[in-house]
Design an enzyme around this catalytic site. Structure first.
Site: not given
Length: 275
Positions: A116-117
């Site tokens: 997840c960014g």
């Protein structure tokens, strides 16, 4: 430099009763702290390698960089292990004179996981960055018979995946199906950042003449990253999220999902796919 793979012992068990111990190759995962002008900006869990590209791609997708001339220098700094050896896990980017530093809202006061960014962004509006390169203006077109061959072509070039089975991949491709660059990482967003960072360093940003291919699913952030690079077409082997489709449509991009076998789902931007 940190290793891309790590060997660990494993106990292999079969329902037939067979059991044996052997070494297994695992994809390495280590933190990388990205600094700008000596100030910590983000920490991401990544597979070591192509870290300078990763930093360039990350800063491009955050709207900080627009060309390779925006960076004066990038160097590893004071990350050391318990024996005083450099871990190469801290990278400091020096911006060229006149390039504005990241805004306060870009700072991530936590680490970004491999999968997840954008989860550290405070609000959805904060990640809807406006690209200085319009993806809607991309003239890129590609035939369906070229698209369906891309996943196999990508897999053939995933060297670390072959030994570990645990990495995502991203690539830039041309209308004839040629892969300009392939990068692997434990994180989907990191693999894309490495590809975009390569393109930025090569003077290939904006990249309206290329499509972006990813080996997994398509999230909102991957569409955002493609848009920030001026890429008009994003193709993925797996599914997109609803927000990814919404953002692609909003930016005039072509989004393809479930690119497997001899078929695909075309969610937005039909004009770039030639049947």
């Amino acid at each position: 430099m940190g290793r891309v793979t790590v060997r660990r012992p494993v106990r292999r068990i079969s329902t037939t009763g067979e059991e044996r111990r052997r070494p297994d190759s695992l994809a390495a995962e280590e933190p990388l702290e990205i600094r700008v002008g000596g100030k910590a900006l983000a920490v991401t869990m990544r597979t070591p390698g192509h870290d300078v590209e990763l930093a360039h791609g990350f800063l491009l997708s955050e709207g900080v960089l627009g060309s390779r001339e925006d960076v004066a220098a990038a160097r590893y700094c004071d990350g050391v292990d318990d024996q005083g050896r450099n871990t190469y896990n801290v990278l400091d980017v020096t911006l060229a004179p006149g390039v504005a530093p990241p805004e306060v809202g870009v700072e991530r006061n936590f680490y970004t996981t491999s999968s997840c960014g954008v989860c550290g962004k405070a609000a959805l509006d904060a990640v809807k960055l406006k690209s200085r390169f319009s993806p809607a203006a991309s003239p890129f077109e590609v035939k369906t018979d070229v698209l369906v061959k891309l996943p196999d072509t990508l897999r053939e070039q995933q060297k670390v995946f072959k030994s570990t089975g645990g990495l995502h991949a991203a690539a830039l491709f041309t209308p004839d199906g040629g892969l300009e660059v392939v990068r692997e990482d434990v994180g989907r967003h990191n693999a894309v950042d490495k590809v975009l960072g390569w393109a930025l360093q090569a003077g290939r940003i904006p990249a309206p003449d290329c499509g972006l291919l990813v080996s997994g699913r398509t999230s909102f952030e991957l569409v955002q990253k493609a848009a920030m690079a001026g890429i008009g077409l994003l193709a993925a082997v797996s599914a997109p999220s609803s927000l990814a489709v919404e953002l692609a449509e909003e930016n005039g991009m072509t989004l393809i999902g479930f690119l497997r076998g001899d078929s695909m789902n075309l969610y937005t931007g039909d004009q770039r796919v030639l049947t």
